[in-house]
Design an enzyme around this catalytic site. Structure first.
Site, PDB file in Angstrom:
ATOM      1  N   LYS A 268      11.855   9.616   6.407  1.00 24.33           N
ATOM      2  CA  LYS A 268      11.679   9.543   4.949  1.00 24.33           C
ATOM      3  C   LYS A 268      10.191   9.701   4.656  1.00 24.33           C
ATOM      4  O   LYS A 268       9.396   8.796   4.880  1.00 24.33           O
ATOM      5  CB  LYS A 268      12.152   8.206   4.371  1.00 24.33           C
ATOM      6  CG  LYS A 268      12.240   8.290   2.853  1.00 24.33           C
ATOM      7  CD  LYS A 268      12.033   6.985   2.138  1.00 24.33           C
ATOM      8  CE  LYS A 268      10.622   6.604   1.928  1.00 24.33           C
ATOM      9  NZ  LYS A 268       9.834   7.468   1.027  1.00 24.33           N
TER      10      LYS A 268
ATOM     11  N   GLU B 267       2.908   0.020  11.372  1.00 23.32           N
ATOM     12  CA  GLU B 267       1.505   0.462  11.359  1.00 23.32           C
ATOM     13  C   GLU B 267       1.036   0.260   9.930  1.00 23.32           C
ATOM     14  O   GLU B 267       1.449   0.980   9.029  1.00 23.32           O
ATOM     15  CB  GLU B 267       1.381   1.942  11.752  1.00 23.32           C
ATOM     16  CG  GLU B 267       1.866   2.269  13.143  1.00 23.32           C
ATOM     17  CD  GLU B 267       0.943   1.809  14.254  1.00 23.32           C
ATOM     18  OE1 GLU B 267      -0.081   1.141  13.980  1.00 23.32           O
ATOM     19  OE2 GLU B 267       1.266   2.091  15.417  1.00 23.32           O
TER      20      GLU B 267
ATOM     21  N   CYS C 185      -6.177   4.806   7.431  1.00 26.42           N
ATOM     22  CA  CYS C 185      -6.054   3.396   7.825  1.00 26.42           C
ATOM     23  C   CYS C 185      -7.128   3.014   8.837  1.00 26.42           C
ATOM     24  O   CYS C 185      -7.426   1.839   8.993  1.00 26.42           O
ATOM     25  CB  CYS C 185      -4.660   3.141   8.373  1.00 26.42           C
ATOM     26  SG  CYS C 185      -4.171   4.380   9.543  1.00 26.42           S
TER      27      CYS C 185
ATOM     28  N   GLU D  38      -8.613  -3.554   1.686  1.00 21.22           N
ATOM     29  CA  GLU D  38      -8.588  -2.139   2.037  1.00 21.22           C
ATOM     30  C   GLU D  38      -8.675  -1.332   0.742  1.00 21.22           C
ATOM     31  O   GLU D  38      -7.830  -1.482  -0.140  1.00 21.22           O
ATOM     32  CB  GLU D  38      -7.296  -1.810   2.773  1.00 21.22           C
ATOM     33  CG  GLU D  38      -7.252  -0.371   3.212  1.00 21.22           C
ATOM     34  CD  GLU D  38      -5.997  -0.030   3.986  1.00 21.22           C
ATOM     35  OE1 GLU D  38      -4.907  -0.412   3.525  1.00 21.22           O
ATOM     36  OE2 GLU D  38      -6.105   0.613   5.036  1.00 21.22           O
TER      37      GLU D  38
HETATM   38  P1  NAD Z   1       3.490   2.156   0.878  1.00 16.85           P
HETATM   39  O1  NAD Z   1       3.715   0.939   1.700  1.00 16.85           O
HETATM   40  O2  NAD Z   1       3.587   2.039  -0.575  1.00 16.85           O
HETATM   41  O3  NAD Z   1       4.554   3.290   1.282  1.00 16.85           O
HETATM   42  C1  NAD Z   1       4.726   3.706   2.599  1.00 16.85           C
HETATM   43  C2  NAD Z   1       6.136   4.261   2.744  1.00 16.85           C
HETATM   44  O4  NAD Z   1       7.062   3.194   2.572  1.00 16.85           O
HETATM   45  C3  NAD Z   1       6.501   5.320   1.722  1.00 16.85           C
HETATM   46  O5  NAD Z   1       7.295   6.304   2.334  1.00 16.85           O
HETATM   47  C4  NAD Z   1       7.312   4.532   0.707  1.00 16.85           C
HETATM   48  O6  NAD Z   1       8.230   5.317  -0.001  1.00 16.85           O
HETATM   49  C5  NAD Z   1       8.034   3.555   1.602  1.00 16.85           C
HETATM   50  N1  NAD Z   1       8.514   2.353   0.942  1.00 16.85           N
HETATM   51  C6  NAD Z   1       8.071   1.791  -0.221  1.00 16.85           C
HETATM   52  N2  NAD Z   1       8.812   0.705  -0.525  1.00 16.85           N
HETATM   53  C7  NAD Z   1       9.733   0.557   0.448  1.00 16.85           C
HETATM   54  C8  NAD Z   1      10.764  -0.383   0.708  1.00 16.85           C
HETATM   55  N3  NAD Z   1      11.011  -1.396  -0.125  1.00 16.85           N
HETATM   56  N4  NAD Z   1      11.515  -0.235   1.815  1.00 16.85           N
HETATM   57  C9  NAD Z   1      11.282   0.762   2.682  1.00 16.85           C
HETATM   58  N5  NAD Z   1      10.317   1.708   2.489  1.00 16.85           N
HETATM   59  C10 NAD Z   1       9.546   1.605   1.396  1.00 16.85           C
HETATM   60  O7  NAD Z   1       2.111   2.716   1.368  1.00 16.85           O
HETATM   61  P2  NAD Z   1       1.381   4.043   0.884  1.00 16.85           P
HETATM   62  O8  NAD Z   1       0.710   3.704  -0.383  1.00 16.85           O
HETATM   63  O9  NAD Z   1       2.279   5.214   0.951  1.00 16.85           O
HETATM   64  O10 NAD Z   1       0.335   4.249   2.067  1.00 16.85           O
HETATM   65  C11 NAD Z   1      -0.911   3.655   2.084  1.00 16.85           C
HETATM   66  C12 NAD Z   1      -0.924   2.471   3.043  1.00 16.85           C
HETATM   67  O11 NAD Z   1      -0.484   2.856   4.335  1.00 16.85           O
HETATM   68  C13 NAD Z   1      -2.307   1.922   3.264  1.00 16.85           C
HETATM   69  O12 NAD Z   1      -2.284   0.527   3.154  1.00 16.85           O
HETATM   70  C14 NAD Z   1      -2.668   2.348   4.681  1.00 16.85           C
HETATM   71  O13 NAD Z   1      -3.595   1.574   5.333  1.00 16.85           O
HETATM   72  C15 NAD Z   1      -1.355   2.351   5.349  1.00 16.85           C
HETATM   73  N6  NAD Z   1      -1.378   3.259   6.492  1.00 16.85           N
HETATM   74  C16 NAD Z   1      -1.402   2.735   7.747  1.00 16.85           C
HETATM   75  C17 NAD Z   1      -1.438   3.546   8.851  1.00 16.85           C
HETATM   76  C18 NAD Z   1      -1.446   2.995  10.250  1.00 16.85           C
HETATM   77  O14 NAD Z   1      -1.178   3.727  11.168  1.00 16.85           O
HETATM   78  N7  NAD Z   1      -1.743   1.742  10.446  1.00 16.85           N
HETATM   79  C19 NAD Z   1      -1.441   4.916   8.681  1.00 16.85           C
HETATM   80  C20 NAD Z   1      -1.408   5.425   7.403  1.00 16.85           C
HETATM   81  C21 NAD Z   1      -1.363   4.578   6.311  1.00 16.85           C
END
Ligand code: NAD
Length: 468
Positions: free
Chosen positions: A170, A245, A279, A370
């Protein structure tokens, strides 16, 4: 371009389709409209993945390996197209996007070697022979964020497929195009239908269904800590395997004995790469107080030198942020006049300039949270112990850099900093052959490297009696 998930066979589903316009962050123009999958469509996809699983896991290891190599070759041949899609959909610079497409290829190729190397063990026991097998889990759901749509999809899907699982990806709502293309390439390469599916959809609908559906045996989640915690809690209800992650607030520690010119010249790229939407961004620069002033003087021209602009241009080093809403969030952290501000283009696009905040209090939101944008904080430290104390005074623990010419200090500091990935005299965090992941609130489990397969298999023990 219009992308749609496969039609559902559910006749009861009469609701109007949930359409989402995808916006090019550099132009603010709509580039495609995508249909967000419903719960019923997610269930249908999960059923297809479950149906495809027995044949995929039963495939001879060499045949699974051959199909994955063909998939990697198809990605390789399509790299320029994939990169163009990412430039348009996520605003990544063309240089970064090419690297990301190459990384997806490399990760698939790396794990293509795995089906023939998933060795079990023979353990000496009394009365017979004891064997262990690395069994696949079943259907794996991979939930991807918008900041690195291609690599993060590949880090989940490649080892999962190699281990004999079938996979649903997804993508983030805003950035599904490269993941959809990867699924097309997998089919073209000969992967059977249902083995790898990409399902654009809302997190609370499709992502949530991965968590709650009993046939999805493992969730790989990359995203924000808040959603990660909810995913983990949801998985707990099913005792479902989960890899997380999450975010980071990584330290870039510069000791007085470091090559200061190199440390200052590279520091902007360690946080402003991908416009800070990384990240692993080293968003807290910790500089030994005796060289703080000298470092700031070297940092300023380096920050002003970051080329921000049209992500399609070869020379561009930083593109726009993902959206106007995200730009507002990033801007909310800059409450005092910055020490240094870079430049941004005029006109449309979600631009935010490279920004240095210094001095900054240790309890300032900008130093603690962050930001996920091109804003870096700089603070001084006294000695090694003080540097480690400040570096560890965070809920996160993903990555970090240590700049020093003293190898003993480098190793002591690397061992003392609570983070999953540290670099000495470098900012590199990600190599497909080495493990990647965080400690504390940055996550759970490791991706990439030789051990990622453990996260997509269960060890089965079989004892065969040899005595009458
Ligand atoms: P987010 O948590 O809003 O969304 C991430 C994913 O989760 C999206 O595909 C979203 O649709 C999905 N999602 C949202 N609500 C959900 C739910 N209730 N159940 C299941 N899935 C759900 O994050 P974002 O804004 O897309 O990404 C930014 C964040 O991701 C930052 O905090 C960043 O640090 C983190 N990030 C971490 C890594 C890592 O490897 N540690 C890598 C990239 C991004």
């Amino acid at each position: 371009m219009t992308a749609a998930p496969p039609a559902t066979a559910d006749p009861g589903e009469q609701d109007a389709p949930d359409l989402l316009d995808l916006v090019n962050p550099a132009t603010e123009k709509v580039i495609a409209t995508v249909t967000m999958a419903s719960t019923a469509q997610a269930d249908a996809a999960i059923a297809r993945a479950a149906a495809a699983y027995p044949a995929w896991r039963a495939l001879a290891p060499a045949d699974r390996a051959r199909l994955l190599r063909a998939f990697a070759a198809a990605v390789d041949a399509d790299r320029e197209h994939l990169a163009d899609l990412e430039v348009a959909n996520a605003g990544h610079t063309i240089g970064n996007a090419r690297w990301e497409a190459g990384n997806a290829r490399d990760v698939i190729e790396f794990y293509a070697a795995a089906p023939e190397r998933l060795h079990g063990r023979q353990i000496p026991v009394a009365g017979g022979i004891d064997l262990t097998f690395k069994e696949p889990l079943g259907v794996v759901g991979v939930i991807v964020p918008w900041n690195f749509p291609m690599p993060i999809a590949a880090w989940g899907l490649a080892p999962a497929l190699a281990a004999g699982n079938t996979v649903l990806v997804k993508p983030a709502e805003a950035t599904p195009l490269t993941a959809l293309r990867l699924a097309e390439l997998a089919l073209e390469a000969g992967l059977p239908e249902g083995v790898l599916q990409v399902l654009p959809g809302r997190g609370g609908v499709v992502g949530h269904r991965f968590v709650t559906h009993p046939d999805v045996r493992k969730v790989v989640f990359t995203g924000s800590p808040a959603v990660g915690r909810a995913v983990m809690a949801g998985c707990a209800a099913h005792v479902k395997r989960v890899t997380l992650e999450l975010g980071g607030k990584s330290a870039n520690i510069v000791f007085a004995d470091a090559d200061l010119e190199r440390a200052a010249a590279t520091a902007p790229y360690a946080v402003f790469d991908n416009a800070g939407q990384d990240c692993c961004a080293r968003s807290r620069i910790l500089v030994q107080e005796s060289v703080h002033e000298e470092f700031m003087a070297l940092l300023e021209p380096a920050v002003r030198g970051v080329r921000v602009g049209d992500p399609r241009a070869e020379e561009t080093e930083m593109g726009p942020l993902i959206s106007a809403a995200h730009r507002e969030r990033v801007a909310s952290y800059v409450t005092a006049p910055p020490a240094v501000v870079g430049t941004v283009p005029e006109g449309p696009g979600f631009w935010y300039p490279p920004t240095v905040l210094a001095p900054v209090r240790h309890d300032d939101r900008a130093f603690v949270e962050e930001i996920f944008g091109p804003v870096v904080t700089v603070v001084p430290f006294r000695d090694e112990q003080d540097a480690v104390r400040i570096a560890n005074a965070t809920a996160y623990g993903l990555s970090g850099s240590i700049w020093t010419r003293d190898i003993g200090r480098a190793l002591r500091t690397a061992r003392a900093v609570e983070a999953g990935n540290l670099s000495v005299n470098s900012h590199a965090s990600v190599r497909y052959a080495t493990p990647f992941g965080g400690v504390k609130q940055s996550g759970l489990g490791r991706e990439l490297g030789p051990d990622a397969l453990d996260a997509f298999t269960e060890t089965k023990n079989v004892f065969i009696a040899t005595e009458d």
